[in-house]
Design an enzyme around this catalytic site. Structure first.
Site, PDB file in Angstrom:
ATOM      1  N   THR A  49       2.685  -1.773   8.973  1.00 15.82           N
ATOM      2  CA  THR A  49       3.110  -2.732   9.987  1.00 15.82           C
ATOM      3  C   THR A  49       3.459  -4.096   9.411  1.00 15.82           C
ATOM      4  O   THR A  49       4.077  -4.914  10.105  1.00 15.82           O
ATOM      5  CB  THR A  49       1.989  -2.955  11.011  1.00 15.82           C
ATOM      6  OG1 THR A  49       0.832  -3.420  10.284  1.00 15.82           O
ATOM      7  CG2 THR A  49       1.649  -1.669  11.758  1.00 15.82           C
TER       8      THR A  49
ATOM      9  N   GLY B  78      -1.574  -5.929   8.045  1.00 18.81           N
ATOM     10  CA  GLY B  78      -2.723  -5.963   7.138  1.00 18.81           C
ATOM     11  C   GLY B  78      -2.461  -6.812   5.899  1.00 18.81           C
ATOM     12  O   GLY B  78      -3.276  -7.672   5.538  1.00 18.81           O
TER      13      GLY B  78
ATOM     14  N   HIS C  70       7.994 -30.949   9.431  1.00 13.78           N
ATOM     15  CA  HIS C  70       7.451 -29.631   9.079  1.00 13.78           C
ATOM     16  C   HIS C  70       6.476 -29.740   7.916  1.00 13.78           C
ATOM     17  O   HIS C  70       5.481 -29.018   7.850  1.00 13.78           O
ATOM     18  CB  HIS C  70       8.587 -28.668   8.763  1.00 13.78           C
ATOM     19  CG  HIS C  70       9.536 -28.538   9.909  1.00 13.78           C
ATOM     20  ND1 HIS C  70       9.157 -28.012  11.114  1.00 13.78           N
ATOM     21  CD2 HIS C  70      10.830 -28.919  10.034  1.00 13.78           C
ATOM     22  CE1 HIS C  70      10.187 -28.050  11.946  1.00 13.78           C
ATOM     23  NE2 HIS C  70      11.213 -28.596  11.314  1.00 13.78           N
TER      24      HIS C  70
ATOM     25  N   CYS D 255       3.289  -3.153   4.075  1.00 14.12           N
ATOM     26  CA  CYS D 255       2.399  -2.050   4.458  1.00 14.12           C
ATOM     27  C   CYS D 255       3.052  -1.359   5.650  1.00 14.12           C
ATOM     28  O   CYS D 255       4.260  -1.524   5.862  1.00 14.12           O
ATOM     29  CB  CYS D 255       0.983  -2.541   4.737  1.00 14.12           C
ATOM     30  SG  CYS D 255       0.786  -3.658   6.139  1.00 14.12           S
TER      31      CYS D 255
ATOM     32  N   HIS E 241      11.036 -23.867   8.474  1.00 13.25           N
ATOM     33  CA  HIS E 241       9.992 -24.630   9.173  1.00 13.25           C
ATOM     34  C   HIS E 241       8.599 -24.472   8.577  1.00 13.25           C
ATOM     35  O   HIS E 241       7.785 -25.386   8.681  1.00 13.25           O
ATOM     36  CB  HIS E 241       9.942 -24.225  10.652  1.00 13.25           C
ATOM     37  CG  HIS E 241      11.052 -24.811  11.461  1.00 13.25           C
ATOM     38  ND1 HIS E 241      11.054 -24.846  12.834  1.00 13.25           N
ATOM     39  CD2 HIS E 241      12.230 -25.400  11.071  1.00 13.25           C
ATOM     40  CE1 HIS E 241      12.170 -25.436  13.265  1.00 13.25           C
ATOM     41  NE2 HIS E 241      12.905 -25.756  12.218  1.00 13.25           N
TER      42      HIS E 241
ATOM     43  N   ARG F  40       6.951   0.734   8.768  1.00  7.05           N
ATOM     44  CA  ARG F  40       7.015   1.581   9.963  1.00  7.05           C
ATOM     45  C   ARG F  40       7.585   0.806  11.148  1.00  7.05           C
ATOM     46  O   ARG F  40       7.581   1.295  12.273  1.00  7.05           O
ATOM     47  CB  ARG F  40       5.611   2.113  10.286  1.00  7.05           C
ATOM     48  CG  ARG F  40       5.068   3.040   9.200  1.00  7.05           C
ATOM     49  CD  ARG F  40       3.597   3.373   9.415  1.00  7.05           C
ATOM     50  NE  ARG F  40       3.113   4.272   8.362  1.00  7.05           N
ATOM     51  CZ  ARG F  40       1.824   4.454   8.089  1.00  7.05           C
ATOM     52  NH1 ARG F  40       0.883   3.816   8.777  1.00  7.05           N
ATOM     53  NH2 ARG F  40       1.469   5.280   7.114  1.00  7.05           N
TER      54      ARG F  40
ATOM     55  N   ASP G 281       0.865  -1.178   0.000  1.00  5.62           N
ATOM     56  CA  ASP G 281       0.000   0.000   0.000  1.00  5.62           C
ATOM     57  C   ASP G 281       0.908   1.237   0.000  1.00  5.62           C
ATOM     58  O   ASP G 281       2.137   1.130  -0.184  1.00  5.62           O
ATOM     59  CB  ASP G 281      -0.994  -0.034   1.171  1.00  5.62           C
ATOM     60  CG  ASP G 281      -0.312   0.162   2.528  1.00  5.62           C
ATOM     61  OD1 ASP G 281       0.939   0.234   2.588  1.00  5.62           O
ATOM     62  OD2 ASP G 281      -1.042   0.248   3.533  1.00  5.62           O
TER      63      ASP G 281
ATOM     64  N   ARG H 151       3.127 -30.849   9.278  1.00  2.53           N
ATOM     65  CA  ARG H 151       2.386 -29.756   9.924  1.00  2.53           C
ATOM     66  C   ARG H 151       1.786 -28.813   8.888  1.00  2.53           C
ATOM     67  O   ARG H 151       0.677 -28.291   9.075  1.00  2.53           O
ATOM     68  CB  ARG H 151       3.322 -29.006  10.883  1.00  2.53           C
ATOM     69  CG  ARG H 151       3.688 -29.882  12.076  1.00  2.53           C
ATOM     70  CD  ARG H 151       4.912 -29.415  12.827  1.00  2.53           C
ATOM     71  NE  ARG H 151       5.266 -30.380  13.856  1.00  2.53           N
ATOM     72  CZ  ARG H 151       6.456 -30.430  14.469  1.00  2.53           C
ATOM     73  NH1 ARG H 151       7.398 -29.553  14.146  1.00  2.53           N
ATOM     74  NH2 ARG H 151       6.687 -31.345  15.382  1.00  2.53           N
TER      75      ARG H 151
HETATM   76  C1  RB5 Z   1      -1.928   2.541   6.602  1.00  3.25           C
HETATM   77  O1  RB5 Z   1      -1.982   3.693   7.361  1.00  3.25           O
HETATM   78  C2  RB5 Z   1      -1.749   1.330   7.498  1.00  3.25           C
HETATM   79  O2  RB5 Z   1      -2.915   1.092   8.236  1.00  3.25           O
HETATM   80  C3  RB5 Z   1      -1.403   0.111   6.686  1.00  3.25           C
HETATM   81  O3  RB5 Z   1      -0.258   0.372   5.930  1.00  3.25           O
HETATM   82  C4  RB5 Z   1      -1.070  -1.154   7.449  1.00  3.25           C
HETATM   83  O4  RB5 Z   1      -0.134  -0.907   8.454  1.00  3.25           O
HETATM   84  C5  RB5 Z   1      -2.197  -1.965   7.896  1.00  3.25           C
HETATM   85  O5  RB5 Z   1      -2.051  -3.071   8.457  1.00  3.25           O
END
Ligand code: RB5
Length: 141
Positions: free
Chosen positions: A66, A69, A132, A64, A97, A108, A7, A135
């Site tokens: 984090t 998502g 593995h 993305c 594994h 981020r 994204d 599983r």
């Molecule tokens: C975008 O602001 C953020 O929500 C997205 O990049 C991501 O981290 C979602 O999981």
């Protein structure tokens, strides 16, 4: 062939991964997004996951903010094992594994240079099979 997608929050990281892979002679398909304009990560993560699930691509990398998502979205596609990686250890174990066919990163969360090392570790690791594989078969059932 490696599918890439992100994204807006993961865009610059995806571009860095793309350059790194192309510099190292990997074939890639960039599924977008193509700018830092706000967009919805499920659209792009789903494209990359489908490319892997259908066999168009052998592996996929999604980014993305984090990594959460895009990894959740990818893992909703049957046959996808997408590991959210935050260290070289998790990237290596994702292959050894879990035979992860996709990895996710958070722009981020992780530094770009660290992510590029994680990508290399994941691409070069070998699946250990044996218990593995049993599983993995259980999770695919
Ligand atoms: C975008 O602001 C953020 O929500 C997205 O990049 C991501 O981290 C979602 O999981």
């Amino acid at each position: 062939m490696i599918a890439l997608a992100s994204d807006h929050a993961g865009f610059e990281l995806k571009e860095a991964i793309k350059k790194h892979l192309l510099d190292n002679n990997y074939d890639i398909i960039d599924m977008g997004t193509n700018s830092k304009n706000s967009c919805d990560y499920p659209i792009f993560a789903k494209k990359a996951a489908h490319a892997v699930a259908t066999g168009q691509c052998e592996k996929g990398i999604v980014c993305c903010g984090t990594g959460i998502g895009v990894s959740i979205v990818a893992n909703k596609v049957k046959g996808i094992r997408c590991a959210l990686c935050t260290s070289e250890f998790t990237a290596e174990m994702a292959k050894r594994h879990n035979n992860a066919n996709m990895v996710a990163f958070g722009a981020r969360v992780s530094e770009t240079e660290d992510v590029l090392r994680m990508v290399d570790v994941w691409l070069n690791a070998q699946f250990e099979e044996g218990r593995h594989q049993r599983r993995i078969d259980m999770m695919e059932d």
